[in-house]
Design an enzyme around this catalytic site. Structure first.
Site, short mmCIF file in Angstrom:
data_model
loop_
_atom_site.label_atom_id
_atom_site.label_comp_id
_atom_site.label_asym_id
_atom_site.label_seq_id
_atom_site.Cartn_x
_atom_site.Cartn_y
_atom_site.Cartn_z
N ASP A 105 -77.21 65.26 -18.41
CA ASP A 105 -77.62 64.95 -17.04
C ASP A 105 -79.02 64.34 -16.97
O ASP A 105 -79.63 64.07 -18.01
CB ASP A 105 -77.53 66.24 -16.21
CG ASP A 105 -77.02 66.00 -14.79
OD1 ASP A 105 -77.27 64.91 -14.25
OD2 ASP A 105 -76.38 66.90 -14.25
N ASP B 92 -73.11 61.93 -7.50
CA ASP B 92 -71.95 62.81 -7.63
C ASP B 92 -70.90 62.57 -6.57
O ASP B 92 -71.21 62.31 -5.40
CB ASP B 92 -72.40 64.27 -7.50
CG ASP B 92 -73.03 64.80 -8.77
OD1 ASP B 92 -73.34 64.00 -9.66
OD2 ASP B 92 -73.24 66.02 -8.84
N LYS C 142 -72.01 66.56 -21.93
CA LYS C 142 -72.38 65.89 -20.69
C LYS C 142 -73.88 66.05 -20.53
O LYS C 142 -74.39 67.17 -20.50
CB LYS C 142 -71.65 66.52 -19.51
CG LYS C 142 -72.07 65.97 -18.14
CD LYS C 142 -71.32 66.67 -17.00
CE LYS C 142 -71.80 66.18 -15.65
NZ LYS C 142 -71.12 66.88 -14.52
#
Lengths: 490, 490, 490, 490
Positions: free
Chosen positions: D149, D209, D147
């Site tokens: 970011d 998010d 993942k």
């Protein structure tokens, strides 16, 4: 004293000076592309069968000259550095050069497709980074037209400069082949092609892909018709009215040799009513979009053919002045479908060669209504109520007054009616532009290109017509009084 | 103790320090350009005939010094690498240097046009990539002013940096010639020129092209007046109120030497009423736009001339402080035309040299109405109700109170009235800035520059006036009480 | 089991790990800057007189340590390549190093100003292209703080990358000097500094310049409070409520060492009511904006001083957790001024060190009203009605309950009251952070930093207060029950 | 004759040709990530304990194979140039390779996290500029998933090209390791990853998010659900309905191998009702978002588990056709919470493999209501009322009809119920995809993947269902009549 047309449209006159780009598409290109009705289901047979019908139905003679093979035709690249694209040998057993030859033999031109990305939209091999080799392949095959898409572009977007550079590469490559290839950009209006595409292409798509609905909103085409100039996600499944509304602010950016492309026609695909198709076709012609048919000829009905073949409307599209009509007003109306983008009525008008004008009353509401347009509004570019043009009398010609009867069109489709010389009832509706160009026909006042007389309007008067729901009425306007013209000649 | 003016306008005072760019356009440039009324129909005769009228009508003396030839003048480049631009020999049989000489002989300056693109907007040869050779050509011809357009810019836009770099090239080239040439950017506000153009130019266009309507919306100018800061498609056919509304947020970005250009004037072109032209001209003067006439002198009426020549309004434009007026409030009103952008009333005010102020009551509704502005709002920059300025008494001078009578203006146009020394009735309305600059005239309280006395306003009072529909009332304000000033002198 | 605070604010806890940038501004910087009240009217005397008052009024001890000289101080560069900036010798006859020394002698720090452009906003010499030489000059002079503006940036904007690179150059230059210099970006939120400025600066301006109005709309600050994240023209003359509203979405981007800067304070400048200044100051403290005074000390009133010096509010600003409060809700109300951006009521809350929280009830309507906030909304980050925090009892402390009485503040200003040890009535209101830091004071429950007890709230209860128009009520919240904490300790 | 499915979904069929990127995520990835419930509170124990529960609860068998360690795991870089990242030895005393081994031993895969910035979002060391060394570290440790970011990206954003280049670097680095590592972009939809991420990644986050609320607006997630395509500040604390609404326009951009990631699931975290979690989970499955659990297994309830494990819904997510459902209509409703983004009802439908379809009636209002969808709308892509699909009869299967009873789920959690072969009551609800893939199960009409029979719909009929507030009803549709299919076979 200044010429009257000059007075009314300085910007238009200014355009007659320099030829654009590569000499092609002096008027908007016309043709057929398989995508709208066949998608990836492409083959040599499809193209050739269609090409033959384009000829036999009289559509080639009407001007539809490009037969365009869209996505899904390739089997990737041949091995080695800079390997060239290979046609799918199952679908095209005789190869692309053979397809091109046979299309050329029919008096038509052959178009193909690639993407300015690492893959095409259907995820076949794309041309990004292979511009030179692919352009040469297309030229070697005898291709006359390239539709160049925007999928999987490896992030090469975000400013006009980034996108321009990407599309410029193929333009240079096509030019380097020496073969005249009409270059049709398909980047969906991203990064404002109307600002920069005229010098490197013959047309540029303005929006996401069309769908076979008149005005249904789809979330996959998220920008509303009022936002055609800054749409972050062009999407697809855009309705005809969505695309038309988006294009209203930049119609003038299309110029002879390089046009706004509102996407292929849906006429004949069954998702709209006859009136809706008439409106769709009419508006595409008026705003100088390419007229590229998107139908399956196995399903084409007589009414559909009678739309696509209408000489009086095509004559507006192919008018030698090359100036699109503009929207003069738009108003919201209450009558609309549940999923419609909006219900509106609109008036569009524009200048044609020889001093004529065209006016369209577009009813994008659901109910029939009387609509009218003042000469002041029609001629707002020359000063509205102060306009010398508005102070003239004008004869009107209904562009759909002479629509081919359904039975004749059906007869053509069925093979019962031929387009030959003796077919008097056909020649009332069928114009052969290969014999006499639209420019010549217009210059000689060929009535097939005029439509039918529909009354006249007095100075400062009003054009009025009953318009059905989701329909249009459209008229050619010709100045009745020669008074002013005589003054000009003094 | 701090100076009262400083208290009221820190930002303005801050500006008096450094001279901008190239020393030209210390106040907004004034002149005439052929585009609005002649488009591509340009010629040596047009320029020289117009220049002579600018002189004989007293407009040169009023400050209109630049005669600007717009697009369509060239016949391309001479052969060879870096060939220089060639003037169209039919339209300019004696060549551009000769035109320049003759314009100079009339006490005027000569402006020309090109585009920061591969073509001009009318598709003549552009200067992109030829900046050095073209700048030298202009300098060699004796050109004093370059209007530099934005068409066909090959995708070189999308960030301020991309566009700045493109326009910077010509600025460097012009500077390298050694000839002082006023550099007028015409990129329609794209990429926010108000953020970066001050250091490389004398003015920058803020919007799409103006059209000869007061407030009619046109889809080709899609951004509404409320959106002047992020318009993705500047377009053209923008109304006067559209352009003014767009500019309201960034008027302060114009500074001595480099100005917001709201585009050329339409006064005299027939599309607006007299009141509308008065409002258009007044607001262009207040916001420090260049005042570049766009009319056909063969059609200019007396009332038109009396607008263009009004000394009291021009004195606001040419005020040596060089600070534009700001919009203090705007409200929607119900009375508006069907196609109007909006119906609004607005109040604008700003500081002038010598402690004076200007206030405008703009009625962009269709109905006449009483309008008023509180001193608190007029002086909001110095604290509204807390403002020491608002707590003074002010004398008002109507800037249109001394407008030249139509018959006198018509007499000038007809040649029956001369501007010579003995013409007493003319000198009541005509100011010769070549003899005494506006700065000097203002310093000496020349009443031609003041307008006519129109009452006074008490401390914390209200400026009130009847304003016709689509009209303006505008006043110079001079502090009546010297009380505070005496305190300053302590 | 997880810590309760962790449960409630994962994002906050995550921040305690790495120190930012250069070790400065661990809490938001505090100080004074001359621009808001003096503009270009700067001098050595102004700075030193002000510095002395900052000390004598107790503001240094309260934390206001930076005395910042804004624009207009230079006389350009010394001759030669890479000439260094020269201070105006009339305004600063003893030179900048001397000014710095004297400010340092007062126990204060010295800040200066330049622009990341060819000129400063007042058109003095800028630092673009001279970053190394100018940073060294500032360091040589003993400068502790650089406010770095954005005017005349030569088009270097348009993407975060372009702007970042421009500001990065000065950051590198400052670091290379070896002197710790707080680096305060002033690019008005252009190109989203909250996305990238944390690693190269100590603070970044979020909007156009503040003006001394609570909520008056000005066209020069065109973006509404609801649009803080994509404002194409930051402008100036932005009201306090405009700037606060714009900042609501990105308060969390401020972290210890690098803060959102909502621009300097207007407290004491006369354009707002006392209640409005209290609200302005309170909200700037809650959202962790730098607290940089912008007043003229010659005009400061007792009530103004009592705002600026309030220990309980400053303790929120300087809280060691370094987490801004967030807006939890906003509703429109009908009562608003004519030119107001909007009338709204808002609730903000946030976590403080030691398990405390702060809640503000902001009434940006014009009428007084009872306002309330549920614990569920206050603790929405830990789950609203599911929140364990909301299920506790909380004691409230009114942060303005212990505001210094006007007469004492006036006495300090007048020199009648001293801040010495014996001044018992002063020490009830005056906190000396140089003797005991806010962190220490908070850890020891110093009541000066708590405010006054104002009742308590039951589990799932409501904080309720009468709030005047354009006013705020703000409370520190401390958990009453230790039940849960005991469970934690198990 | 053309295939019926082809007629209905050309775009979908077009997709079956080329495999994407790296061969991973042919259907949307499934797994668990610690961030939503643990934030920075990470450790070896947390991962391994969770991994064991994923196995014992049957979730591994259901397809949740990736156990992903999010932010806060590192202690910076080892000394020296290009030092590699070091795991925090307190939290991970046995090192990451050991963690990976033990996760692999459980039949699961191991994911990790970094940021394409100088720091991670929690301000740990980021990978920008260290792509090669970090990718190799991850590969050496046995990582299967990254993942990646977007925090602290040093201004490297602003156009697709800038952002693409930044993320491309890690893609190249991961590929260079030779280890298959699923590459999950987390740049929150900035710079339109749906335009460019398919060729360099397996998924891309679409928004800020998620937070554990169904539809609560939070100012830190400022863009409304209607603006998913041009959000200047993605933010965080975005509700489930906010994220879903934003994604509606670009669901089609997700393709086998590369998916829209609507962020991790909140099921089980306590902030939503059971109905809300059902709707959240259902919609994530229909739109082909990765299904990454975000719960704390210590708190998971039986009802939560029965959501996460539902075979009939997961079978839609993992359907081999890999085409997301589209929103067909949305209408505002009056019943909504005070802080809700909006109250709406929505209908989504899409094609599944084998000729099936899925339709969801989503009630995002607060009140229960009867909802219905016409076959014309469900099959709008094949022509609405003209659709051949709409003219068929369809059997409906309720995807939640066979939801695992709470007591059984609680028994699994409590260890009282095992998933072994003899547990007949469990196997009514539990599908083991490791034994028989979803594709195989669907091909064999496994009723666990079908849901329960729920009636049928006549040609041109209506799917109708009672839907609770903040709830959904979702049906698999299977063509009842084989009439048409027989025609196909002719």
């Amino acid at each position: 004293m200044k010429n009257l047309v000059l007075l009314s449209s300085i910007a238009v006159l200014a355009r007659d000076v320099t030829a654009m780009y590569n000499g092609l598409a002096v008027t908007p290109q016309m043709g057929w592309d398989n995508w709208n009705s066949f998608g990836c289901d492409v083959s040599e047979d499809l193209l050739l069968n269609t090409a033959r019908k384009i000829v036999s139905y009289g559509l080639r003679d009407a001007g539809y000259t490009y037969v365009i093979l869209d996505d899904c035709w390739s089997s990737g690249r041949s091995p080695g550095a800079n390997g060239s694209l290979i046609a799918n040998s199952t679908r095209f057993p005789n190869g692309m050069a053979d397809v091109a030859d046979r299309i050329h033999d029919l008096g038509l031109r052959f178009g193909m497709y690639s993407s300015a990305g690492s893959m095409t939209c259907a995820r076949y091999t794309g041309s990004l980074g292979y511009e030179e080799v692919d352009a040469q392949t297309f030229a070697d095959w005898g291709v006359d037209y390239l539709k160049y898409d925007n999928c999987y572009n490896e992030g090469q977007s975000g400013t006009p400069l980034i996108t321009y550079n990407r599309y410029k590469k193929m333009q240079v490559a096509l030019n380097n082949t020496g073969r005249p290839i009409l270059y049709s950009l398909c980047n969906w209006g991203e990064d404002y092609p109307w600002k920069w595409a005229q010098t490197i292409s013959n047309s540029w798509r303005t929006s996401g892909d069309i769908t076979d609905f008149f005005d249904r909103h789809d979330p996959r085409c998220p920008c509303p018709p009022s936002n055609g100039i800054n749409c972050a996600l062009p999407g697809f499944h855009c309705s005809a009215m969505n695309i038309l509304g988006k294009a209203a602010p930049y119609i003038d950016k299309g110029i002879p040799g390089s046009w706004n492309d509102l996407d292929m026609l849906e006429v004949g695909n069954g998702g709209m009513t006859d009136a809706e198709y008439v409106a769709h076709f009419t508006m595409w012609a008026l705003v100088k979009s390419p007229l590229v048919m998107g139908n399956d000829f196995a399903k084409l009905g007589g009414r559909d053919l009678s739309i696509l073949i209408n000489p009086a409307v095509i004559a507006v599209s192919q008018d030698p002045m090359g100036a699109g009509a503009f929207r003069r007003w738009i108003y919201d109306v209450e009558d609309r479908d549940g999923m419609a983008e909006a219900g509106t009525i609109q008036m569009w008008s524009g200048a044609l060669s020889g001093g004529d004008f065209v006016v369209a009353l577009l009813n994008a509401g659901t109910r029939p209504r009387m609509m009218n347009a003042t000469l002041a509004d029609i001629f707002v570019d020359s000063g509205a109520e102060h306009s010398e043009l508005a102070q003239q009398s004008w004869d009107l010609y209904d562009l759909w007054g002479n629509r081919m009867p359904e039975e004749i069109a059906a007869g053509i489709i069925g093979g019962n009616v031929t387009l030959g010389a003796g077919a008097a009832n056909v020649t009332d509706y069928y114009y052969n532009a290969t014999a006499k160009s639209y420019a010549e026909g217009l210059a000689s006042n060929d009535m097939l290109l005029m439509g039918t007389a529909a009354g006249s309007v007095q100075p400062m008067g009003v054009v009025e017509a009953m318009v059905e729901g989701h329909g249009v009425r459209v008229f050619r306007m010709r100045m009745r009084s020669r008074l002013l013209r005589r003054r000009d000649e003094l």
